[in-house]
Write a protein that holds these residues in place. Structure first.
Motif, PDB file in Angstrom:
ATOM      1  N   SER A   4       0.831  -1.207   0.000  1.00 19.43           N
ATOM      2  CA  SER A   4       0.000   0.000   0.000  1.00 19.43           C
ATOM      3  C   SER A   4       0.866   1.259   0.000  1.00 19.43           C
ATOM      4  O   SER A   4       0.579   2.220  -0.726  1.00 19.43           O
ATOM      5  N   TYR A   5       1.930   1.242   0.794  1.00 19.65           N
ATOM      6  CA  TYR A   5       2.809   2.415   0.874  1.00 19.65           C
ATOM      7  C   TYR A   5       3.487   2.696  -0.478  1.00 19.65           C
ATOM      8  O   TYR A   5       3.528   3.836  -0.942  1.00 19.65           O
ATOM      9  N   ILE A   6       4.007   1.634  -1.076  1.00 22.84           N
ATOM     10  CA  ILE A   6       4.672   1.793  -2.387  1.00 22.84           C
ATOM     11  C   ILE A   6       3.668   2.288  -3.434  1.00 22.84           C
ATOM     12  O   ILE A   6       3.975   3.152  -4.260  1.00 22.84           O
ATOM     13  N   GLY A   7       2.453   1.725  -3.387  1.00 25.96           N
ATOM     14  CA  GLY A   7       1.427   2.140  -4.338  1.00 25.96           C
ATOM     15  C   GLY A   7       1.079   3.611  -4.209  1.00 25.96           C
ATOM     16  O   GLY A   7       0.923   4.318  -5.215  1.00 25.96           O
ATOM     17  N   VAL A  40       5.018   5.770  -4.537  1.00 23.29           N
ATOM     18  CA  VAL A  40       5.775   5.664  -5.785  1.00 23.29           C
ATOM     19  C   VAL A  40       4.872   5.655  -7.009  1.00 23.29           C
ATOM     20  O   VAL A  40       5.103   6.374  -7.983  1.00 23.29           O
ATOM     21  N   LEU A  41       3.818   4.833  -6.956  1.00 22.42           N
ATOM     22  CA  LEU A  41       2.960   4.656  -8.129  1.00 22.42           C
ATOM     23  C   LEU A  41       1.797   5.637  -8.180  1.00 22.42           C
ATOM     24  O   LEU A  41       1.041   5.643  -9.157  1.00 22.42           O
ATOM     25  N   ARG A  42       1.631   6.420  -7.106  1.00 20.89           N
ATOM     26  CA  ARG A  42       0.592   7.448  -7.053  1.00 20.89           C
ATOM     27  C   ARG A  42      -0.818   6.888  -7.227  1.00 20.89           C
ATOM     28  O   ARG A  42      -1.672   7.466  -7.909  1.00 20.89           O
ATOM     29  N   TRP A  43      -1.055   5.731  -6.601  1.00 21.33           N
ATOM     30  CA  TRP A  43      -2.397   5.142  -6.660  1.00 21.33           C
ATOM     31  C   TRP A  43      -3.380   6.001  -5.877  1.00 21.33           C
ATOM     32  O   TRP A  43      -3.001   6.761  -4.980  1.00 21.33           O
ATOM     33  N   SER A  44      -4.655   5.820  -6.164  1.00 25.25           N
ATOM     34  CA  SER A  44      -5.690   6.554  -5.438  1.00 25.25           C
ATOM     35  C   SER A  44      -5.938   5.904  -4.075  1.00 25.25           C
ATOM     36  O   SER A  44      -5.461   4.797  -3.795  1.00 25.25           O
TER      37      SER A  44
END
Length: 515
Positions: A391-394, A397-401
């Protein structure tokens, strides 16, 4: 003679459901009053700051589970003297744990609050809340062995009474909050701390008066201490994983999106936890019997109880969860004055995640009873712990919603349940064939129960009474599907017997009244 007391299970389950009904009504109304009194920002701050403290609860939750396992095991063997020794050592361990947790909270926790949390311009109030919640949490840790003994002794009436007292006291605090002339966030945190002290005193007084084994005497045995700590160490991995999922996500939401989005997540969690009480109460009544049956080597009876527990655990959550999934907006509109953005979707995703997670929970009790938890804890805990870093990486880094942090636990939970199945077979002699039969019944019930209400919902789009109709029909239809496809012939006979007995008693009472 059967190691499983069916009448006691039924009685305790009913007591816990009465408790659950009262607490659910009170707590849902309390949340509404508190949200209205504090506002979205302060409510979100309390939730986020409290999550820092509760993240340490994996230690107390783990030891609580360990205590109940050892208490139940010795009761199953009928060894009262050893039970007293284990309780005394458990209390000593919890006291040391309380000191360690308090030090960690006042150092690591305060650093996290000061440097990582988004509390808008309410830093002083957030610090006050943090200290109150931390002290309240220490009292929760200290009461755990006493509460564990009550549950192990299956005195669910006492547990129910104390829980209701706690819920009513919290409601009284919420009502007082509306008329407070001071900082409401600080006032609320202080009174909630007072309730934790009160509950601790009640549990302590009852156990000391009623149970000889709860009268503390210093006792230390290295071999037994090592066994307790070893068991605790492996259980801690699973405890950390659960806390990371439930509360670590709350901290991540605060870090990346601020306290405003903590509010809908907290509301969604409140709805989910209220529904989950259906399964939790059932499991609380069954778990001691599972451990005791294993301790007395009644493996076949334990297997039968496990399969029933798996099915019923799912059905209880599904029967209430499905109507709410279909009409979430309507339910939240009734409960809250203003429904914050994202609350509907957050609630739906948490219920779906719960359905994945909950049905296999009884297998964990069987594995615990066997004592062979090392590799189970490593595999299951590691899988569940992956939720937080993914969740943190998403997010980072990946700028997930924000929605991504609800999808990730659903995917991870699926693989975690597979590990439970594997270790239940190899550690606790559980027959996967029988478990599979239960899973097939669950799938069939789900497919049949979902189809009709969804079609009905689409057909009634423009009808004013649509929401009430869908809620009612979906609940009743789910119960019908459970009866038709979800239970065995013997279980149907037992249900018919109970219903016939209740009808007969009702007729007798009416005949007596007419005389």
């Amino acid at each position: 003679m059967s190691a499983i007391d069916q009448k006691r299970i039924a009685k305790n389950t009913m007591l816990l459901y009465v408790r659950m009904g009262l607490i659910m009504i009170v707590s849902l109304y309390t949340s509404r009053v508190v949200l209205d009194a504090l506002g979205e920002v302060d409510f979100g701050i309390y939730s986020a700051v409290g999550s820092i403290v509760v993240m340490f609860s994996f230690l107390s939750n783990t030891l609580s589970s360990v205590c109940q396992r050892f208490f139940s095991f010795e009761l199953g063997r009928g060894n009262q003297e050893e039970l007293h020794r284990i309780f005394c050592m458990s209390l000593l361990i919890f006291a040391v744990l309380a000191v360690i947790v308090f030090i960690l909270l006042e150092t690591v926790g305060m650093w996290m609050l000061n440097n990582k949390m988004n509390v808008a311009d309410r830093h002083d109030a957030a610090v006050w809340v943090f200290h109150c919640v931390a002290l309240g949490f220490i009292f929760q840790i200290l009461r755990t062995p006493y509460m564990g003994m009550i549950i192990t002794r299956e005195k669910m009436k006492v547990f129910a009474y104390v829980s209701v007292i706690e819920a009513v006291a919290t409601l009284a605090v919420a009502l007082a909050l509306q008329h407070a002339m001071v900082d409401k966030l600080k006032f609320y945190a202080l009174l909630i701390f007072g309730i934790q002290v009160l509950v601790m005193v009640i549990y302590y007084a009852y156990c000391r008066i009623c149970y000889v084994e709860c009268r503390y005497q210093y006792y230390f045995e290295r071999k037994r201490f090592t066994e307790l700590i070893s068991f605790t160490g492996w259980e801690t991995i699973g405890g950390m994983a659960i806390v990371a999922r439930n509360y670590g996500i709350n901290v991540l939401i605060n870090m990346f999106f601020g306290p405003v989005l903590n509010t809908p997540r907290q509301i969604a969690q409140k709805v989910y936890m209220s529904i989950l009480q259906l399964q939790t109460n059932f499991y609380m009544a069954f778990k001691p019997q599972i451990v005791k049956s294993y301790a007395s080597q009644a493996i076949d009876e334990m297997q039968d109880l496990l399969c029933k527990s798996i099915r019923v655990s799912y059905y209880l959550l599904f029967a209430v969860g499905l109507p709410i999934l279909l009409e979430t907006q309507f339910v939240l509109d009734i409960w809250l004055k203003d429904v914050p953005n994202y609350t509907v979707l957050f609630t739906q995703l948490m219920i779906i995640n719960g359905l994945f997670d909950i049905s296999m929970t009884p297998l964990g009790a069987a594995i615990q009873a066997s004592g062979k938890i090392k590799w189970y804890s490593i595999f299951y805990g590691t899988i569940m712990l992956m939720i937080l870093p993914i969740s943190y990486i998403g997010l980072k880094v990946l700028r997930w919603s924000v929605i991504s942090v609800f999808y990730i636990p659903i995917a991870v939970s699926f693989f975690a349940q597979l590990s439970r199945l594997y270790f239940a077979k190899h550690c606790a002699q559980v027959s996967l064939r029988q478990v599979w039969h239960s899973v097939v019944r669950i799938v069939i019930v789900t497919l049949f129960a979902v189809t009709f209400p969804i079609l009905l919902s689409h057909l009634m789009t423009d009808i004013p009474s649509k929401s009430v109709t869908v809620l009612s029909v979906s609940f009743i239809w789910t119960l019908v599907c459970i009866y038709l496809f979800g239970i065995t012939k013997n279980e149907k006979k037992q249900i018919k017997s109970v219903v016939s007995k209740l009808i007969g008693e009702t007729i007798k009472v009416e005949s007596y009244d007419k005389r």
